[in-house]
Design a protein around this motif. Structure first.
Motif, mmCIF file in Angstrom:
data_model
loop_
_atom_site.group_PDB
_atom_site.id
_atom_site.type_symbol
_atom_site.label_atom_id
_atom_site.label_comp_id
_atom_site.label_asym_id
_atom_site.label_seq_id
_atom_site.Cartn_x
_atom_site.Cartn_y
_atom_site.Cartn_z
ATOM 1 N N ILE A 8 16.911 11.737 -0.972
ATOM 2 C CA ILE A 8 15.834 12.196 -0.565
ATOM 3 C C ILE A 8 14.852 11.252 -1.157
ATOM 4 N N GLY A 9 14.207 10.336 0.753
ATOM 5 C CA GLY A 9 13.753 9.561 0.544
ATOM 6 C C GLY A 9 11.823 9.384 0.782
ATOM 7 N N ALA A 10 10.838 9.782 -0.264
ATOM 8 C CA ALA A 10 10.005 10.194 0.587
ATOM 9 C C ALA A 10 9.035 8.822 0.505
ATOM 10 N N TRP A 11 8.111 8.572 1.930
ATOM 11 C CA TRP A 11 7.453 7.685 1.978
ATOM 12 C C TRP A 11 6.174 8.020 1.653
ATOM 13 N N THR A 12 4.878 7.559 0.633
ATOM 14 C CA THR A 12 3.877 7.602 0.218
ATOM 15 C C THR A 12 2.768 6.846 -0.436
ATOM 16 N N ILE A 13 1.828 7.236 -0.003
ATOM 17 C CA ILE A 13 0.595 6.013 -0.759
ATOM 18 C C ILE A 13 0.846 5.495 -2.283
ATOM 19 N N LYS A 14 0.725 4.708 -2.445
ATOM 20 C CA LYS A 14 1.002 3.847 -3.590
ATOM 21 C C LYS A 14 0.062 4.973 -4.617
ATOM 22 N N GLU A 15 -1.513 5.646 -4.673
ATOM 23 C CA GLU A 15 -2.237 6.177 -5.725
ATOM 24 C C GLU A 15 -1.406 7.542 -5.264
ATOM 25 N N ASP A 16 -0.252 8.112 -4.251
ATOM 26 C CA ASP A 16 0.246 9.522 -4.704
ATOM 27 C C ASP A 16 1.819 9.405 -4.920
ATOM 28 N N VAL A 17 2.103 8.726 -5.393
ATOM 29 C CA VAL A 17 3.686 8.610 -6.087
ATOM 30 C C VAL A 17 3.550 9.180 -7.220
ATOM 31 N N MET A 18 2.950 9.942 -8.361
ATOM 32 C CA MET A 18 3.299 10.659 -9.174
ATOM 33 C C MET A 18 3.000 11.873 -8.617
ATOM 34 N N LYS A 19 2.003 11.849 -8.303
ATOM 35 C CA LYS A 19 2.120 13.242 -7.135
ATOM 36 C C LYS A 19 3.359 13.747 -6.564
ATOM 37 N N VAL A 20 4.221 12.802 -5.678
ATOM 38 C CA VAL A 20 5.184 12.754 -5.532
ATOM 39 C C VAL A 20 6.118 13.569 -5.587
ATOM 40 N N LYS A 21 6.168 12.371 -7.284
ATOM 41 C CA LYS A 21 7.491 12.587 -7.991
ATOM 42 C C LYS A 21 7.781 14.297 -8.680
ATOM 43 N N ASN A 22 6.298 14.790 -8.775
ATOM 44 C CA ASN A 22 6.297 16.059 -9.311
ATOM 45 C C ASN A 22 6.086 16.537 -8.915
ATOM 46 N N GLU A 23 5.834 17.535 -7.163
ATOM 47 C CA GLU A 23 5.889 18.314 -6.599
ATOM 48 C C GLU A 23 7.043 18.353 -5.778
ATOM 49 N N PRO A 40 0.733 -1.367 -0.455
ATOM 50 C CA PRO A 40 -0.194 0.153 -0.019
ATOM 51 C C PRO A 40 0.792 1.026 -0.083
ATOM 52 N N ILE A 41 2.160 1.041 0.282
ATOM 53 C CA ILE A 41 3.472 2.858 0.732
ATOM 54 C C ILE A 41 4.398 2.562 -0.320
ATOM 55 N N ARG A 42 4.769 2.962 -0.792
ATOM 56 C CA ARG A 42 5.563 3.115 -1.658
ATOM 57 C C ARG A 42 7.256 4.210 -1.666
ATOM 58 N N ARG A 43 8.468 3.902 -1.507
ATOM 59 C CA ARG A 43 9.245 5.173 -1.175
ATOM 60 C C ARG A 43 9.980 5.615 -2.546
ATOM 61 N N VAL A 44 10.002 7.175 -2.555
ATOM 62 C CA VAL A 44 9.640 7.660 -3.684
ATOM 63 C C VAL A 44 11.037 8.208 -3.600
ATOM 64 N N ASP A 45 12.508 8.647 -3.917
ATOM 65 C CA ASP A 45 13.747 8.033 -4.049
ATOM 66 C C ASP A 45 14.062 9.800 -5.237
ATOM 67 N N LEU A 46 14.786 10.394 -4.275
ATOM 68 C CA LEU A 46 14.911 12.015 -5.262
ATOM 69 C C LEU A 46 16.628 11.897 -5.418
ATOM 70 N N THR A 47 17.266 12.672 -6.234
ATOM 71 C CA THR A 47 18.530 12.877 -5.820
ATOM 72 C C THR A 47 18.600 14.256 -6.459
ATOM 73 N N VAL A 48 19.671 15.290 -5.280
ATOM 74 C CA VAL A 48 19.594 16.348 -5.687
ATOM 75 C C VAL A 48 21.229 16.569 -5.103
ATOM 76 N N GLY A 49 21.429 17.651 -6.382
ATOM 77 C CA GLY A 49 22.987 18.477 -5.785
ATOM 78 C C GLY A 49 23.476 19.886 -5.640
ATOM 79 N N VAL A 50 23.581 20.435 -4.542
ATOM 80 C CA VAL A 50 24.199 21.422 -4.171
ATOM 81 C C VAL A 50 25.335 22.188 -4.076
ATOM 82 N N GLY A 51 25.895 23.106 -4.032
ATOM 83 C CA GLY A 51 26.686 23.454 -4.644
ATOM 84 C C GLY A 51 28.455 23.267 -3.332
ATOM 85 N N TYR A 52 29.466 22.798 -3.934
ATOM 86 C CA TYR A 52 30.340 22.227 -2.893
ATOM 87 C C TYR A 52 30.791 23.642 -1.506
#
Length: 283
Positions: free
Chosen positions: A223-238, A168-180
């Motif tokens: 950053i790995g954000a947990w959400t319900i499977k119905e909101d996976v695309m919403k979390v990936k986009n927003e 019922p839930i999934r983790r959305v993993d996003l990679t972010v880079g910042v300056g040194y």
């Protein structure tokens, strides 16, 4: 007159056989449909809707074959000869259709194990989509760009299948880079605030934020954000949009890849080496 018709009817062997065959059809077909419906309802709770329907279909086909055999017997067909010829033909067809038999057996394994159900989102090789039907020979997958893909059951058994919507839930993993020049603890704090503020991100399990190390032009974070499977695309986009807005407010730089070109002394020794080699050849 009516008695004459009855006597004429029973005196005709063909009419008698036709009447018996009609009785077999009239009683057999409803019985097969009833048995198929019972099997579907009983097994649906154990094997799922698609599995119950698949086995009910097998029961229905087997029942129709039995009815056909009964009708042929009423008309006096020599079933021994027919079955013998069918056996020889079956062996020949079996050798020619080993793939079909393998797909059939694989379909039964899939129904028994239930790795996915109708309506689940799965990944098979390069295809990702929603399961529309689990058939006797193949699975029908509907991709997100509205294409229908037929995947043989044997392929599903032999390859890795990822059931995206299994839990019922999934983790959305996003990679972010910042300056040194950015502070690592500050970046992690801002990422945490963005995740906690998003309504679709769950509080439990807690969002995972990891410093992944040093890239060519940036400090990398995951950053790995947990959400319900119905909101996976919403979390990936927003969430990436909110991260960019938060970084702009905090003055955190998100660098782009760059290269430094050097010239001068690095090219100096090459002409000298070439000149020395030329002098040796002349000597």
């Amino acid at each position: 007159m009516f008695d004459d018709l009855i006597s004429t009817f029973w005196s005709s062997p063909l009419l008698q056989k036709s009447a018996k065959a009609a009785v077999v059809l009239a009683t057999g077909i409803p019985a097969v449909l009833l048995a198929s419906r019972i099997v579907s309802r009983v097994l649906r709770h154990r094997l799922g809707e698609q599995g119950g329907n698949l086995l009910a279909r097998i029961v229905r086909y087997a029942g129709y074959v039995m009815i056909l055999v009964g009708v042929l017997q009423e008309f006096g067909f020599n079933l021994a000869a027919v079955l013998g010829a069918a056996g020889i033909a079956g062996v020949a067809i079996g050798f020619a259709s080993q793939t079909s038999l393998s797909n059939l057996i694989s379909g039964l394994f899939i129904v028994g194990e239930r790795p996915f159900e109708k309506g689940d989102v799965i990944e098979v090789g390069t295809f990702t989509g929603t399961v529309e039907e689990i058939g006797l020979m193949a699975l029908t997958l509907r991709t997100f760009d509205n294409r229908s893909v037929r995947i043989p059951n044997e392929t599903l058994v032999k390859t890795n299948v990822v059931t995206v919507t299994r839990y019922p839930i999934r983790r959305v993993d996003l990679t972010v880079g910042v300056g040194y020049n950015e502070a690592i603890d500050k970046v992690m704090r801002v990422l945490r605030e963005v995740a906690d503020a998003h309504p679709a991100v769950l509080d439990e399990p807690e969002t995972v934020i990891v410093f992944n190390g040093f890239g060519e032009s940036s400090l990398n974070f995951m950053i790995g954000a947990w959400t319900i499977k119905e909101d996976v695309m919403k979390v990936k986009n927003e969430v990436p949009l909110r991260i960019k807005e938060a970084f702009d407010r905090e003055g955190i730089e998100m660098p782009f890849p760059h290269r430094v070109l050097a010239s001068g002394k690095a090219m100096g020794p090459i002409p000298i080496v070439l000149e020395r080699q030329r002098n040796k050849q002349d000597g």
